[in-house]
Design a protein around this motif. Structure first.
Motif, PDB file in Angstrom:
ATOM      1  N   THR A  34      -7.509   8.575  -0.035  1.00 34.68           N
ATOM      2  CA  THR A  34      -6.438   9.345   0.597  1.00 34.68           C
ATOM      3  C   THR A  34      -6.241  10.676  -0.113  1.00 34.68           C
ATOM      4  O   THR A  34      -6.021  11.714   0.528  1.00 34.68           O
ATOM      5  CB  THR A  34      -5.128   8.535   0.583  1.00 34.68           C
ATOM      6  OG1 THR A  34      -5.339   7.278   1.234  1.00 34.68           O
ATOM      7  CG2 THR A  34      -4.015   9.287   1.287  1.00 34.68           C
ATOM      8  N   TRP A  35      -6.298  10.663  -1.447  1.00 36.44           N
ATOM      9  CA  TRP A  35      -6.170  11.901  -2.224  1.00 36.44           C
ATOM     10  C   TRP A  35      -7.265  12.889  -1.835  1.00 36.44           C
ATOM     11  O   TRP A  35      -6.998  14.091  -1.654  1.00 36.44           O
ATOM     12  CB  TRP A  35      -6.241  11.563  -3.705  1.00 36.44           C
ATOM     13  CG  TRP A  35      -6.015  12.709  -4.643  1.00 36.44           C
ATOM     14  CD1 TRP A  35      -4.828  13.102  -5.204  1.00 36.44           C
ATOM     15  CD2 TRP A  35      -7.009  13.618  -5.155  1.00 36.44           C
ATOM     16  NE1 TRP A  35      -5.019  14.197  -6.021  1.00 36.44           N
ATOM     17  CE2 TRP A  35      -6.354  14.536  -6.012  1.00 36.44           C
ATOM     18  CE3 TRP A  35      -8.380  13.736  -4.973  1.00 36.44           C
ATOM     19  CZ2 TRP A  35      -7.026  15.554  -6.674  1.00 36.44           C
ATOM     20  CZ3 TRP A  35      -9.058  14.762  -5.623  1.00 36.44           C
ATOM     21  CH2 TRP A  35      -8.380  15.660  -6.469  1.00 36.44           C
TER      22      TRP A  35
ATOM     23  N   GLN B 219       0.396   4.251  -2.679  1.00 34.58           N
ATOM     24  CA  GLN B 219       0.051   5.619  -2.278  1.00 34.58           C
ATOM     25  C   GLN B 219       1.076   6.625  -2.797  1.00 34.58           C
ATOM     26  O   GLN B 219       0.711   7.718  -3.270  1.00 34.58           O
ATOM     27  CB  GLN B 219      -0.057   5.710  -0.755  1.00 34.58           C
ATOM     28  CG  GLN B 219      -1.196   4.912  -0.137  1.00 34.58           C
ATOM     29  CD  GLN B 219      -2.564   5.526  -0.370  1.00 34.58           C
ATOM     30  OE1 GLN B 219      -2.695   6.624  -0.929  1.00 34.58           O
ATOM     31  NE2 GLN B 219      -3.612   4.832   0.035  1.00 34.58           N
TER      32      GLN B 219
ATOM     33  N   ASP C 289       0.823  -1.212   0.000  1.00 30.55           N
ATOM     34  CA  ASP C 289       0.000   0.000   0.000  1.00 30.55           C
ATOM     35  C   ASP C 289       0.855   1.260   0.000  1.00 30.55           C
ATOM     36  O   ASP C 289       0.498   2.254  -0.636  1.00 30.55           O
ATOM     37  CB  ASP C 289      -0.927  -0.007   1.221  1.00 30.55           C
ATOM     38  CG  ASP C 289      -1.854   1.190   1.236  1.00 30.55           C
ATOM     39  OD1 ASP C 289      -2.675   1.319   0.307  1.00 30.55           O
ATOM     40  OD2 ASP C 289      -1.752   2.013   2.172  1.00 30.55           O
ATOM     41  N   THR C 290       1.992   1.242   0.709  1.00 36.62           N
ATOM     42  CA  THR C 290       2.863   2.421   0.751  1.00 36.62           C
ATOM     43  C   THR C 290       3.354   2.790  -0.640  1.00 36.62           C
ATOM     44  O   THR C 290       3.375   3.981  -1.012  1.00 36.62           O
ATOM     45  CB  THR C 290       4.069   2.166   1.671  1.00 36.62           C
ATOM     46  OG1 THR C 290       3.597   1.797   2.965  1.00 36.62           O
ATOM     47  CG2 THR C 290       4.934   3.403   1.779  1.00 36.62           C
TER      48      THR C 290
ATOM     49  N   GLU D 159      -8.946   3.132  -2.905  1.00 35.22           N
ATOM     50  CA  GLU D 159      -8.309   3.434  -1.623  1.00 35.22           C
ATOM     51  C   GLU D 159      -7.315   4.587  -1.758  1.00 35.22           C
ATOM     52  O   GLU D 159      -7.245   5.469  -0.892  1.00 35.22           O
ATOM     53  CB  GLU D 159      -7.601   2.187  -1.089  1.00 35.22           C
ATOM     54  CG  GLU D 159      -8.538   1.090  -0.631  1.00 35.22           C
ATOM     55  CD  GLU D 159      -9.260   1.451   0.654  1.00 35.22           C
ATOM     56  OE1 GLU D 159      -8.594   1.868   1.615  1.00 35.22           O
ATOM     57  OE2 GLU D 159     -10.498   1.339   0.684  1.00 35.22           O
ATOM     58  N   CYS D 160      -6.550   4.590  -2.840  1.00 36.67           N
ATOM     59  CA  CYS D 160      -5.625   5.709  -3.080  1.00 36.67           C
ATOM     60  C   CYS D 160      -6.395   7.002  -3.319  1.00 36.67           C
ATOM     61  O   CYS D 160      -5.989   8.078  -2.844  1.00 36.67           O
ATOM     62  CB  CYS D 160      -4.732   5.404  -4.281  1.00 36.67           C
ATOM     63  SG  CYS D 160      -3.499   4.106  -4.003  1.00 36.67           S
TER      64      CYS D 160
ATOM     65  N   SER E 153       0.280   9.544  -5.515  1.00 33.90           N
ATOM     66  CA  SER E 153       0.595  10.933  -5.197  1.00 33.90           C
ATOM     67  C   SER E 153       1.516  11.552  -6.241  1.00 33.90           C
ATOM     68  O   SER E 153       1.362  12.722  -6.613  1.00 33.90           O
ATOM     69  CB  SER E 153       1.230  11.012  -3.811  1.00 33.90           C
ATOM     70  OG  SER E 153       1.593  12.330  -3.483  1.00 33.90           O
TER      71      SER E 153
END
Length: 487
Positions: free
Chosen positions: A136-137, A93, A89-90, A132-133, A97
């Motif tokens: 976060t955005w 993400q 996941d890191t 999911e990304c 980004s």
């Protein structure tokens, strides 16, 4: 990665973008493995993304490279495959980004256009890693751009393609985090100030069904947000509660004056009335507010953090005052109808203020509440809320005051703000709520006589499984789309 530019220049636009995504994946994996904190993509890599994926020209004199519609669709499929195949996941993400983090330059428009198409495709294909990304955005980006992304999804699934609403509705089960952020974005977008900013009926139905099925859905972002981190300036609210309250309070007046509403005799049998939908939504919002004492106490935030801000409610009361003035000037219905809508709006405001303050969602004094409501006309229920010394409410539709295994066997405790003898005070329902809301939280009259002490009540039954904390969402694995370049 700056040294690969010369190898990308001779390639066609799709091949170059595919090659760059491959190298970007390797570069970010190495960056994460290096343990550098915080891991940050360098400016040369961002320049390559703008040039070969977003097609921003390197200099002003150079002509921009363009993809055909088919090549763009192929690029979106490659991106979906890239995020789906990456298990960490890191890394996902950071890559998201790097691709779509706004830089404040001319390439941002291309970023937003590509992002809208990618997220729309992810909704259609159930690509959970991308959703999911995107969640976060939405949490980290200026609200102006968040509502633009929400508008793309509403247009794609509620306006342009008939019958595609169920596809968007599936995000509730695919990615609750994204669903929560999407609700927050659309309640920010549609503020009911104009006909264009009134939510489509299909969108309203969908949101009502989501919250009815799982009231905790609107709290997921708040539950998953680290308490040490502060929200970025001008980002979306941490919950959609403020926007949902605004919808419910303004709806009786905003929809009443909407000239584009279909006349009653022309409505299709499949199109529901908006009145009952907003009544159901209002009840659901009150039930969500009554979940907060348990959650805030668990986080040690009861009395320290309010999820409804006083300045937002002040803006709402100002808008409501304007709408009420317009309703008085342009009243063309019968006297009873002209009186019912304003009173319903004021009743809902009073109920929201009462329940929010009693459950720790609104941190303000009663004098502050009187100040923001000073321009509103008289309403009996609002007057009770603003002048009463104590707000009583029952707990029939709420779980016990802790989500621990032991809470199922203990009686409901009284709210810390209530006197001991008030914990079992019976309250009548208010006619502003739907008929099934017979036990909804309504203010009692402050002049009621003192009740004799009650005997202890029977403990509540165990907390139903539907109210258990949200489980971690596994990523959906589907048929992979190869994104490795052919050598």
């Amino acid at each position: 990665m700056g040294d690969i530019r010369q190898s990308l220049l001779p390639r066609d636009v799709l091949s170059a973008a595919k090659e760059l995504l491959y190298h970007l994946d390797i570069y970010i994996c190495n960056l994460v493995q290096s343990g550098r904190q915080p891991p940050q993509v360098d400016s040369k890599t961002l320049d390559l993304i703008e040039e070969f994926i977003l097609h921003a020209p390197k200099d002003r004199n150079a002509s921009a490279r363009r993809m055909s519609a088919l090549q763009e669709l192929q690029l979106l499929e490659i991106m979906c495959s890239c995020f789906q195949e990456q298990s960490r996941d890191t890394v996902r993400q950071l890559m998201f980004s790097a691709l779509f983090g706004l830089q404040g330059n001319a390439a941002d428009e291309s970023r937003m256009a590509l992002l809208g198409k990618l997220v729309s495709m992810a909704v259609a294909m159930g690509r959970v890693p991308i959703l999911e990304c995107a969640a976060t955005w939405l949490q980290r980006t200026h609200r102006v751009y968040c509502v633009r992304l929400a508008q793309v999804l509403v247009d794609d699934y509620c306006s342009m393609v008939p019958g595609s609403v169920p596809t968007l509705q599936n995000i509730h089960s695919a990615s609750p985090r994204f669903c929560c952020q999407f609700i927050t974005a659309v309640t920010t977008l549609y503020d009911l100030t104009t006909e264009e900013l009134t939510p489509p009926i299909e969108l309203l139905q969908m949101i009502v069904s989501w919250i009815q099925e799982d009231p905790r859905l609107v709290l997921i972002t708040f539950l998953n947000t680290p308490l040490t981190g502060s929200q970025p300036i001008n980002s979306l609210d941490v919950t959609p509660l403020g926007g949902l309250v605004r919808w419910c309070v303004k709806a009786p007046l905003a929809y009443k004056t909407d000239k584009k509403q279909t006349p009653t005799h022309e409505r299709s049998e499949n199109v529901p009335e908006v009145g009952p939908l907003f009544s159901t939504l209002h009840l659901s919002v009150l039930q969500v507010l009554m979940l907060l004492p348990n959650i805030l106490n668990e986080k040690g935030l009861f009395g320290r953090m309010g999820l409804l801000q006083l300045d937002s409610l002040a803006a709402l009361t100002s808008e409501l005052s304007r709408l009420l003035d317009q309703a008085d000037k342009h009243a063309h219905a019968s006297a009873a109808d002209a009186h019912a809508a304003p009173q319903l709006a004021l009743d809902r405001l009073a109920q929201a203020l009462q329940v929010a303050k009693a459950n720790g969602a609104l941190l303000c004094s009663r004098e502050d509440m009187r100040a923001i409501c000073s321009r509103l006309p008289h309403n009996n229920l609002l007057q009770l809320v603003l002048s009463g010394p104590v707000m009583y409410y029952n707990n029939i539709h709420t779980p016990p005051l802790a989500f621990s295994p032991h809470a199922a066997h203990s009686p409901i405790a009284s709210h810390p703000a209530l006197p001991t003898h008030a914990a079992h005070s019976p309250i009548a329902s208010h006619p502003a709520l739907p008929t099934h809301a017979a036990h909804s939280p309504i203010a009692s009259h402050p002049a009621l006589p003192t009740h004799p002490a009650h005997s202890p009540h029977t403990p509540l039954a165990a907390l139903p499984a539907s109210h258990a904390p949200y489980p971690a969402q596994p990523f959906i694995t589907g048929m992979p789309f190869p994104f490795r370049p052919n050598h």
